[in-house]
Design an enzyme around this catalytic site. Structure first.
Site, mmCIF file in Angstrom:
data_model
loop_
_atom_site.group_PDB
_atom_site.id
_atom_site.type_symbol
_atom_site.label_atom_id
_atom_site.label_comp_id
_atom_site.label_asym_id
_atom_site.label_seq_id
_atom_site.Cartn_x
_atom_site.Cartn_y
_atom_site.Cartn_z
ATOM 1 C CB THR A 90 -0.944 0.015 1.222
ATOM 2 O OG1 THR A 90 -0.220 -0.381 2.394
ATOM 3 C CG2 THR A 90 -2.111 -0.925 1.029
ATOM 4 C CB THR A 125 0.145 -0.830 6.372
ATOM 5 O OG1 THR A 125 0.997 -1.824 6.940
ATOM 6 C CG2 THR A 125 -0.033 0.318 7.354
ATOM 7 C CB CYS A 265 6.894 0.035 7.378
ATOM 8 S SG CYS A 265 6.418 -1.615 6.838
#
Length: 439
Positions: A90, A125, A265
């Site tokens: 994502t 995520t 992340c």
């Protein structure tokens, strides 16, 4: 007989959608216990796995060669599994908005082929609400089935730390959530097949989604604080590493260090939180400030490079500069959102042509991503400035004497050593004649 029992007795299969840094350890782990299908839309990646090559280096070639995992890029395989885990990336767009296209397309694809009574678990995520407000309606529309009756959905945020050989799938506590208590318990039982650490059953899917965003935003903010300290200490002519060593003698010091914050992340997830908060009318302050600081660190490093070149009386136009490391973190092949590339681009903007060395990165992938060729460590010579950007073990084992041999052989020539990750000792480096700077 429930889904969990069917999986354990190999009457039903698990399907992992997306075989990257998150998906492949998960799929391999499950395949050592039950029947698993590993799906990815990238045929080149699937071919590498089938030939016993792990492009992520997360599980290693030997486990790939020995695995019973069924690798495929045929989306029709979705109909052959009753427990589906989606681990697609994502990312964000250029303007920092969340790019939900991968998870949306994965939901459409799963919805087209999934059978009745399937449980779909999202690990990607996302900001709170994506699973229930975006993914479930897509699954319903594509399948013609009703959520909570014909199929169910859960969320379990991935916590894989690429390149980390200590914190692995089996010993990282796992958060799970489901549309209902029954679904949540089934998901928890399935993950217990491969996770030896605690399984935390979150109150809701939104809580689990928020927990993932919050833990990464928290780390991002703490690193941003250290980065801001590093910039201030640089103006004060104080070595940040010395300050951290002193500070960490207190029992409740948090042990964070300054550095480049890239990857898929920490450098991405806070923007998901900021985006959704702004949609609801709240303008993030601390999280946004942390992102700005961390995104600007490449510029700060490049400014330090020029200051040190000037101090060493080196002509900037004629500088031979090498950047050691291009991946987003140490001992990891992942190039995604690497802030080292930002440094390289900024240097090029000043008409410098830095040469790049990274024995951990895949040369073909680097060329495909950045259109540049890597040099080997033994090819580094006649350097004026070397930027140690990533603390790979291959770099940490180099002695200062070995590093010195990489510079121009003229003894009086300046030798600038930029040590972003503080691999070397400042005093020892200066004793070797380096114009030394660390973050």
């Amino acid at each position: 007989m429930g889904i969990f029992e069917e999986i354990c007795q190999k009457k039903e299969k698990i399907l992992v959608v997306g075989l990257g840094y998150v998906g492949i350890p998960l799929a391999i782990g499950f395949s050592e216990k039950v029947d698993v299908i590993g799906f990815d839309i990238d045929k080149t990646k699937i071919d590498k796995y089938k030939n016993g090559i792990d492009p992520t280096n997360e599980v290693g070639n030997e486990r790939i060669k020995k695995t019973a995992l069924d690798f495929t890029c045929d989306e029709k395989c979705i109909a052959n599994a009753k427990f589906i885990i989606i681990t697609v990336p994502t990312p964000i767009f250029q303007d920092k908005r969340p790019d939900l296209n991968p998870v949306i397309e994965a939901s459409k694809m799963v919805g087209r082929y999934m059978k009745k009574d399937t449980i779909i678990v999202f690990e990607s995520t996302v900001y709170p609400g994506v699973t229930e407000d975006i993914c479930i309606p897509i699954l319903q529309q594509e399948s013609g089935m009703i959520p909570g009756i014909d199929f169910s959905v859960g969320y379990s945020p991935e916590r894989i730390n690429p390149g980390d050989k200590q914190h692995r799938l089996k010993n990282i506590p796992k958060i799970v959530a489901g549309l209902d208590i029954e679904t949540r318990q089934i998901i928890a039982n399935v993950y217990r097949l491969v996770v030896e650490a605690d399984i935390f059953e979150a109150e809701s899917i939104k809580v689990a989604e928020a927990a993932k965003i919050a833990e990464n935003a928290q780390r991002d903010i703490n690193i941003a604080f250290m980065n801001e300290l590093a910039m201030i200490f640089d103006h004060m002519n104080i070595n940040t590493e010395d300050v951290i060593k002193a500070m960490n003698t207190k029992w409740n010091a948090l042990n964070f260090y300054p550095g480049l914050v890239g990857g898929h992340c920490i450098g991405i997830d806070p923007y998901y939180f900021i985006y959704e908060a702004e949609k609801l009318g709240y303008n993030s302050q601390i999280i946004s400030a942390g992102r700005r600081i961390n995104d600007d660190m490449s510029k700060f490093v490049v400014e330090a490079v020029f200051r040190q070149l000037i101090k060493a009386d080196i002509s900037i136009k004629e500088t031979n500069i090498y950047v050691l490391g291009i991946t987003f973190k140490e001992n990891c092949k992942d190039l995604r959102n690497s802030k080292v590339w930002d440094i390289i681009e900024l240097l090029k903007g000043y008409y410098l042509n830095p040469m790049i060395c990274d024995p951990t990165a895949d040369k073909e992938e680097v060329y495909k991503e950045y259109q540049c060729c890597l040099v080997d460590v033994d090819q580094i010579s006649d350097a004026d400035c070397i930027v140690f950007a990533v603390a790979h073990d291959d770099f940490k084992c180099l002695s200062l004497n070995e590093v010195k041999k990489m510079y121009r052989k003229i003894e009086t020539a300046g030798k600038v050593l930029i040590d972003i990750k503080s691999i070397f000792n400042k005093k020892e480096a200066e004793n070797f004649g380096f114009q030394y700077w660390n973050l």
